[in-house]
Design an enzyme around this catalytic site. Structure first.
Site, PDB file in Angstrom:
ATOM      1  N   LYS A 171     -26.957-118.071  26.383  1.00  0.00           N
ATOM      2  CA  LYS A 171     -27.481-119.184  27.177  1.00  0.00           C
ATOM      3  C   LYS A 171     -29.002-119.140  27.315  1.00  0.00           C
ATOM      4  O   LYS A 171     -29.639-120.174  27.535  1.00  0.00           O
ATOM      5  CB  LYS A 171     -26.846-119.171  28.566  1.00  0.00           C
ATOM      6  CG  LYS A 171     -25.361-119.518  28.561  1.00  0.00           C
ATOM      7  CD  LYS A 171     -25.151-121.027  28.476  1.00  0.00           C
ATOM      8  CE  LYS A 171     -23.687-121.387  28.768  1.00  0.00           C
ATOM      9  NZ  LYS A 171     -23.467-122.837  28.698  1.00  0.00           N
ATOM     10  N   SER A 184     -21.426-121.913  35.673  1.00  0.00           N
ATOM     11  CA  SER A 184     -20.448-120.932  36.128  1.00  0.00           C
ATOM     12  C   SER A 184     -21.051-119.536  36.103  1.00  0.00           C
ATOM     13  O   SER A 184     -20.434-118.580  36.531  1.00  0.00           O
ATOM     14  CB  SER A 184     -19.202-120.979  35.254  1.00  0.00           C
ATOM     15  OG  SER A 184     -19.536-120.647  33.928  1.00  0.00           O
ATOM     16  N   LYS A 216     -16.353-100.693  20.444  1.00  0.00           N
ATOM     17  CA  LYS A 216     -17.133 -99.980  21.472  1.00  0.00           C
ATOM     18  C   LYS A 216     -18.265-100.850  22.015  1.00  0.00           C
ATOM     19  O   LYS A 216     -19.355-100.361  22.320  1.00  0.00           O
ATOM     20  CB  LYS A 216     -17.726 -98.669  20.925  1.00  0.00           C
ATOM     21  CG  LYS A 216     -16.798 -97.812  20.113  1.00  0.00           C
ATOM     22  CD  LYS A 216     -15.629 -97.297  20.914  1.00  0.00           C
ATOM     23  CE  LYS A 216     -14.744 -96.417  20.036  1.00  0.00           C
ATOM     24  NZ  LYS A 216     -13.439 -96.177  20.671  1.00  0.00           N
TER      25      LYS A 216
END
Lengths: 339, 339
Positions: A68, A93, A287
């Site tokens: 974002k 959100s 991982k």
């Protein structure tokens, strides 16, 4: 027609052209000095499992923990000083909010972020840690829009929509552009879809470099508005969703719907169970920490026969398909994991 | 003298010279085609927190999920066909076992791994997934040695000790060698210490390229045999430990003790609380999965004033110290996280 979706009624979808390739190159030049060029990782064990050669674009390692920041930085640094004189407001959100807060701090302007009450605690902390003010709202599209409009009216702040904005889309497009610059001969790219900023950017960013590449959006079954919109040809808004993929609870906007109708090759759905199990698989095998919203982009590929079902054209080199997957973010609340 | 540690009684520590630089270069050439050259990551938020420029060598991304594949591969591919005709046996809390199982499979030989009953489930699964046979034992040093000797007697398998072996140490040294090849002007390197294979390898691998670099071992308070051994000048064996850093429950061997006495610059301790909180911090900030044993290498640096307390010589460029940290592995049981 009283019950028709307001978007459908008022906005002819044909009005929105995708951002130009030039605007994406400009966005990339604008944001590159400020953000990470994130790594592209591979995993032989996942390749074996899925039956393809997969290249993971890891924006979970991006500044603020998600892609974002690409769009937010492009939008904020495109604005004039007069535009931002009273600060910036957005609704999110979480990840877009943190990105606006961070890019706003880089630019030295005040920021407000309207967030739904059910966003994860880690995302509230992130937004506040960059110095933004949080305004809470109910977790519905209408409540978000209203709260953002209220802050805007009260403060005079400049509203940056999280995805219904060409500057945002052009910024998000740089993730796919970087991926294709690094791995030029991908057959398809998979990205999560929520409001459609990343997915429409991925279409433009990837097809700009490789016109015949296929682009697939991946979406939670519990927030399948993009699937339904593209299937029906009309914009289907979803008022709220409780999918575990907390970054994917928004609905397409007229602009992203219009771009996706032109450019996307399909939407694949993932159940909640598939999202959780894909998240865990990536953590264990690679991982790396991805948030469930990222796992949505790989979950549909983990079903038996999924790659064959895409019916991709055979490669000239006779090898297994080369697929790109965009991991959109890595912000998870370690205190409340789904496994 | 009846109660003296048997190691002390029988093995003069002066007998063991560190592996030569040539043997490390040979080890690197031998294993490089089979293993990953793991990335070196940075994190501006951790740099700010700690007040240093830190370079993380990420062997959590290594084949089998830990650095242990370096030494295991070097040892197994150093052996003759006659040596391995009846297979290979080792003892391990997990990661070395998986590494021997994997490298054994690469070489095409049978492997047996003696594991303590309290090793995490994920480590049992890993060892078995590479095709080794697991032999369980009580979680004590004596029980491990006895069980390994028993398997050896019954099968004729070749015993590869997890760290009391120059071929293993030379293999583990390649992690620090790679780190220094990439970041040449580090002031100090931090590595976890258990049996001392990685730490003594780190000393040799780093000082071979940069003789004046400082090397610090990091150890759980609950398994502080290396600290006590170096402080007292005599090898202190720890029969068992329940530290959450499940890879660090072993004790130094005569060989690793001798090397560390010559080359290590200090041992830093970390409490269980510090290990857990460092693990979580790395997951959250870096979006990578490290096991608690890896977090031990960064935990002591997170205390206020820790870097200043190291009293490193000031850098010629006047900047903050450049520190290397070796993340040894990323194998965690996601079903039983400590947070």
């Amino acid at each position: 027609m009283a019950h028709m979706n307001p978007h459908q009624k008022t906005v002819p979808v044909e009005d929105f052209a995708p951002p130009s390739w030039d605007s994406i190159k400009q966005a990339h030049a604008r944001i590159a000095p400020k953000i990470h060029r994130t790594p592209v990782l591979i995993s032989s064990s996942l390749d074996k499992l899925i039956g393809a050669n997969i290249f993971f674009k890891c924006d979970n390692f991006q500044k603020t923990g998600s892609f974002k920041i690409r769009g937010a930085t492009n939008a904020i640094f495109s604005l004039t000083d007069a535009d931002v004189a009273h600060g910036i407001v957005t609704q999110s959100s979480g990840n877009h909010g943190a990105a606006i807060a961070c890019a706003g701090a880089w630019r030295g302007v005040k920021t407000w972020v309207v967030m739904p009450k059910n966003a994860p605690a880690v995302k509230f902390r992130a937004v506040e840690s960059y110095g933004a003010q949080v305004a809470l709202c109910e977790p519905t599209v209408t409540a978000r829009n209203e709260a953002a409009a209220r802050v805007r009216a009260e403060t005079g702040a400049y509203l940056i929509h999280p995805y219904d904005d060409d500057r945002i889309i052009a910024g998000q497009a740089t993730a796919a552009k970087e991926l294709l610059e690094e791995i030029g001969d991908l057959d398809a790219v998979f990205a999560p879809v929520s409001g459609g900023g990343l997915l429409s950017g991925t279409c433009v960013g990837a097809k700009g470099l490789r016109p015949n590449i296929r682009i697939f959006g991946c979406e939670p079954e519990r927030a399948d508005d993009a699937y339904r919109s593209l299937a029906s040809g009309t914009l289907q808004c979803q008022e709220s969703s409780d999918t575990i993929a907390d970054g994917l609870r928004a609905s397409l906007a007229p602009r992203t719907f219009a771009i996706l109708r032109k450019l996307v090759d399909g939407i694949l759905l993932a159940s909640e169970e598939e999202i959780i199990s894909a998240t865990r698989l990536i953590w264990e095998r690679m991982k790396i920490i991805i948030e469930p919203s990222s796992a949505v982009a790989i979950a549909p590929l983990l079903r038996a026969g999924a790659v064959a079902a895409l019916n991709l054209p055979p490669r000239a080199d006779g090898r297994a398909p080369k697929l790109g997957v965009i991991f959109s973010g890595g912000n998870v609340d370690l205190s409340s994991l789904p496994f």
